[in-house]
Design an enzyme around this catalytic site. Structure first.
Site, PDB file in Angstrom:
ATOM      1  CB  ILE A   1      -3.702 -10.851   3.331  1.00  0.00           C
ATOM      2  CG1 ILE A   1      -2.698 -11.743   2.502  1.00  0.00           C
ATOM      3  CG2 ILE A   1      -4.233 -11.540   4.527  1.00  0.00           C
ATOM      4  CD1 ILE A   1      -1.297 -11.820   3.640  1.00  0.00           C
TER       5      ILE A   1
ATOM      6  CB  SER B   1      12.138 -10.775  -6.706  1.00  0.00           C
ATOM      7  OG  SER B   1      13.140 -10.508  -7.616  1.00  0.00           O
TER       8      SER B   1
ATOM      9  CG  ASN C   1       4.139  -0.127   2.163  1.00  0.00           C
ATOM     10  OD1 ASN C   1       3.521  -1.093   1.309  1.00  0.00           O
ATOM     11  ND2 ASN C   1       4.923   0.603   1.665  1.00  0.00           N
TER      12      ASN C   1
ATOM     13  CG  ASP D   1      -0.844  -8.391   7.038  1.00  0.00           C
ATOM     14  OD1 ASP D   1      -1.883  -7.971   6.606  1.00  0.00           O
ATOM     15  OD2 ASP D   1       0.199  -8.578   6.242  1.00  0.00           O
TER      16      ASP D   1
ATOM     17  NE  ARG E   1      -6.638  -3.819   1.748  1.00  0.00           N
ATOM     18  CZ  ARG E   1      -7.710  -5.070   2.065  1.00  0.00           C
ATOM     19  NH1 ARG E   1      -9.001  -4.325   1.759  1.00  0.00           N
ATOM     20  NH2 ARG E   1      -7.489  -6.342   2.663  1.00  0.00           N
TER      21      ARG E   1
ATOM     22  CD  GLU F   1       1.180  -8.329   2.050  1.00  0.00           C
ATOM     23  OE1 GLU F   1       0.586  -8.817   3.234  1.00  0.00           O
ATOM     24  OE2 GLU F   1       0.452  -7.942   1.048  1.00  0.00           O
TER      25      GLU F   1
ATOM     26  CB  CYS G   1      -0.965  -0.116   1.456  1.00  0.00           C
ATOM     27  SG  CYS G   1      -2.069  -1.629   1.472  1.00  0.00           S
TER      28      CYS G   1
END
Length: 641
Positions: free
Chosen positions: A54, A371, A79, A105, A50, A81, A2
């Protein structure tokens, strides 16, 4: 994933402050086009965009949470995870009876902060930049993940402190905050040498970054009080002779667990794939959780500057569906202004251009990609890390002889064989190594920069970092330095900015606390050998990574910049950028033009130095002169019904 923006006022919020924050959120639409909103109370304004990954139907932000007796005590913007949020939710429920209204989360972060205080950040496995406002204690808590995967800019002025995911949003609020927008000449010099702006600096004097591995506390009218909570170290843990396989299994298990947790999402997850071991390992492990994995790579038509064929072979070997994006020189040049706008501060790494193109392509198929960033810094993957082995004989020379060798090297003509070895061997590590990039020598800086200050050197950045690693082996010291410089100044900036520019979330499983823990314990001889780099990692990936990649040298996304700047592809374009730039007060444009001409005739390869200046000129044209107006195709917010 986000975009957040906030303003903690000195004298209380106003309708104008709320309106300005809401307006500034529009330049962050790419970071979160799925939802947007603001929230405020008497002292603070939160803005949020946003990108739903999730608990898509819930977990809206700004998010309110509190214990049963104070159900709305905290407000959060976040911002990133948190990959171990399910485990943390269970722990918080079992130990404290914490309850949650969503399946995401975000609530986990606030509940952890409520029960564990600032120590909560040490328990989070993930990438994050977040702000928690305590409406009872009237205190703001800001935090950033250990390695700096997600950005957070800060600006404190006469009217309060603003914070945001991107600097351009703070520039829009400069008048509201009460800050100036003048450039920082020392940061300009640091950029010119390093090819990126080192943390905590930005090119604007009154806007800084909260550093990686740090949190900050502040109250209305106060300056942020910053605390470092994470300092990477390399506490080597030897295994008994004949037990090296235990280490390889430990590394493989940690990486497999990290990839499994990084696959947690309510949307499709893909993977970037170059021709190297790092991205191939991530993709191969991801296939175990998603047999329909899509992989993505970018390349160029020029021979020797594309890993497309190797990446395609790797994708076929692991059974992934593969998507390729080939970038032409014309597309490359045309995209630069838009890319620089997204960057906020210039980064003179040409590899970010193909990264931008492949992110754009990937977003057509997926919302999240994995990545391989971070593997080189953690496991010893850069070729330059082998330099201490080649220079080891110099360590036995008495100090007087080393000083004499250094003076002799300075008299040897440029280009003479052995000059560089003699010069670097006679220098201490702290002087000769300051990261993976150096564009200009001091002499070249004097010829290019109008305001060259010899006291502003790379040691402004590196000396405090080296001071924290005294007594370590030289490779560990180089890794430690790169974690604070090259990784968070170049690698992670381009990864975040180029993917978020396309509303794509990028996840980096190597930069996980548990992977770091096992990597940090690898001894020198298991990182670097006379034949290879990342030795322990390569051994741990036997049977996971296809054989044609396992011992292949690192390339990444190589760019034929040297050829293009000397040829018809980019020479005229570069000449025009220099001629039209309004940076005459900062840069000797005649000297840069001569560099370009010398490069064209092949006198010397100036490509990286030229690129450093060209990117700065374009950045200056956008953010200072406002002469260049990139054609930004920002996503539209969803229509509200």
């Amino acid at each position: 994933m986000c975009g957040l923006l906030g303003f903690l006022t000195t004298d209380g919020t106003s309708d104008e402050a709320v309106a300005q924050v809401a307006s500034a959120m529009h330049c962050l639409r790419h970071r979160g086009p799925d939802e947007h909103g603001t929230w405020n109370d008497a002292d603070l304004v939160f803005g949020f965009n946003r990108l739903s990954i999730i608990d898509i139907a819930h977990s809206h932000q700004p998010l309110r949470w509190g214990p049963p007796e104070q159900p709305d005590r905290y407000a959060l913007t976040f911002n990133g995870e948190i990959y171990n949020y399910l485990e943390l939710r269970k722990e918080l429920a079992d130990e404290f009876g914490a309850t949650f209204a969503t399946e995401g989360d975000s609530e986990t972060i606030v509940a952890a902060y409520h029960h564990w205080g600032a120590e909560a950040v040490r328990r989070l496995r993930g990438m994050f930049a977040f702000a928690i406002w305590d409406t009872v204690d009237r205190e703001l808590f800001l935090a950033r993940d250990p390695f700096g995967i997600k950005p957070l800019f800060l600006a404190t002025g006469t009217a309060g402190t603003a914070f945001g995911s991107e600097k351009k949003s703070l520039l829009e609020l400069a008048g509201l905050i009460g800050i100036g927008t003048e450039l920082d000449p020392r940061a300009v010099e640091h950029y010119t040498v390093l090819q990126y702006v080192p943390e905590p600096e930005s090119l604007h004097k009154e806007i800084r970054r909260l550093e990686s591995g740090c949190y900050a506390r502040l109250t209305p009218g106060s300056e942020p009080e910053i605390t470092r909570y994470f300092e990477p170290t390399f506490p080597v843990r030897p295994f008994a002779a004949g037990r090296e396989q235990d280490r390889y299994q430990e590394i493989a298990a940690a990486l497999e667990d990290s990839v499994a947790k990084h696959m947690r999402a309510d949307v499709t997850v893909g993977s970037f794939l170059s021709g190297g071991i790092d991205s191939t390992a991530i993709a191969a492990l991801a296939m175990r959780h998603n047999p329909n994995l899509i992989t993505f790579t970018a390349g160029f038509e020029r021979q020797g500057y594309s890993e497309v064929d190797v990446a395609a072979e790797s994708a076929a070997a692991i059974g992934a569906r593969h998507v390729v994006r080939v970038v032409s020189p014309a597309e490359f040049a045309a995209a630069i202004p838009e890319i620089v706008w997204y960057l906020d501060d210039p980064v003179a790494d040409p590899a970010l251009v193909p990264l931008w193109f492949i992110a754009k392509e990937a977003r057509k198929h997926v919302k999240v990609v994995l990545s391989g960033e971070g593997a080189d810094e953690l496991f010893g993957g850069y070729t330059i890390y082998r330099e201490p082995l080649s220079l080891r004989p110099f360590e036995f020379l008495p100090p007087a002889l080393r000083r004499a060798a250094r003076k002799l090297s300075e008299r040897i003509p440029e280009g003479t064989r052995g000059k560089s070895l003699l010069h670097r061997g006679s220098m201490p590590l702290e002087e000769r190594y300051y990261g993976n990039a150096r564009s200009f020598s001091d002499a070249q800086l004097r010829s290019v920069l109008r305001e060259f200050r010899p006291e502003w050197t790379h040691q402004d950045v590196t000396a405090p970092i080296y001071a924290r690693s005294v007594g370590w082996d030289p490779v560990a010291r180089m890794q430690h330095l790169d974690l604070f410089t090259w990784l968070r100044g170049d690698i992670l900036v381009k990864a975040d900015k180029m993917t978020m520019a396309n509303s794509l979330e990028l996840r980096v499983p190597f930069l996980d606390p548990e992977v770091y823990r096992v990597a940090s314990q690898v001894p020198l001889e298991q990182k670097i050998t006379k034949d290879t780099t990342k030795y322990a990692l390569r051994k741990s990936l036997e049977g996971i990574v296809p054989p044609h990649v396992l011992h292949r040298a690192k390339l990444g996304f190589p760019v034929p910049l040297r050829h293009w700047l000397a040829g018809t592809e980019l020479f005229d374009w570069a000449h025009q950028v220099i001629a039209e730039s309004g940076t005459d007060h900062l840069i000797d444009k005649a000297a840069v033009t001569k560099m370009l001409e010398d490069h064209r005739v092949g006198t010397v390869d100036h490509s990286r130095r030229l690129w450093t200046v060209l990117v700065f000129m374009i950045w200056h044209g956008i953010f200072v002169e406002e002469r260049i107006v990139p054609q930004i195709q920002e996503p539209a917010y969803p229509v509200e019904v």
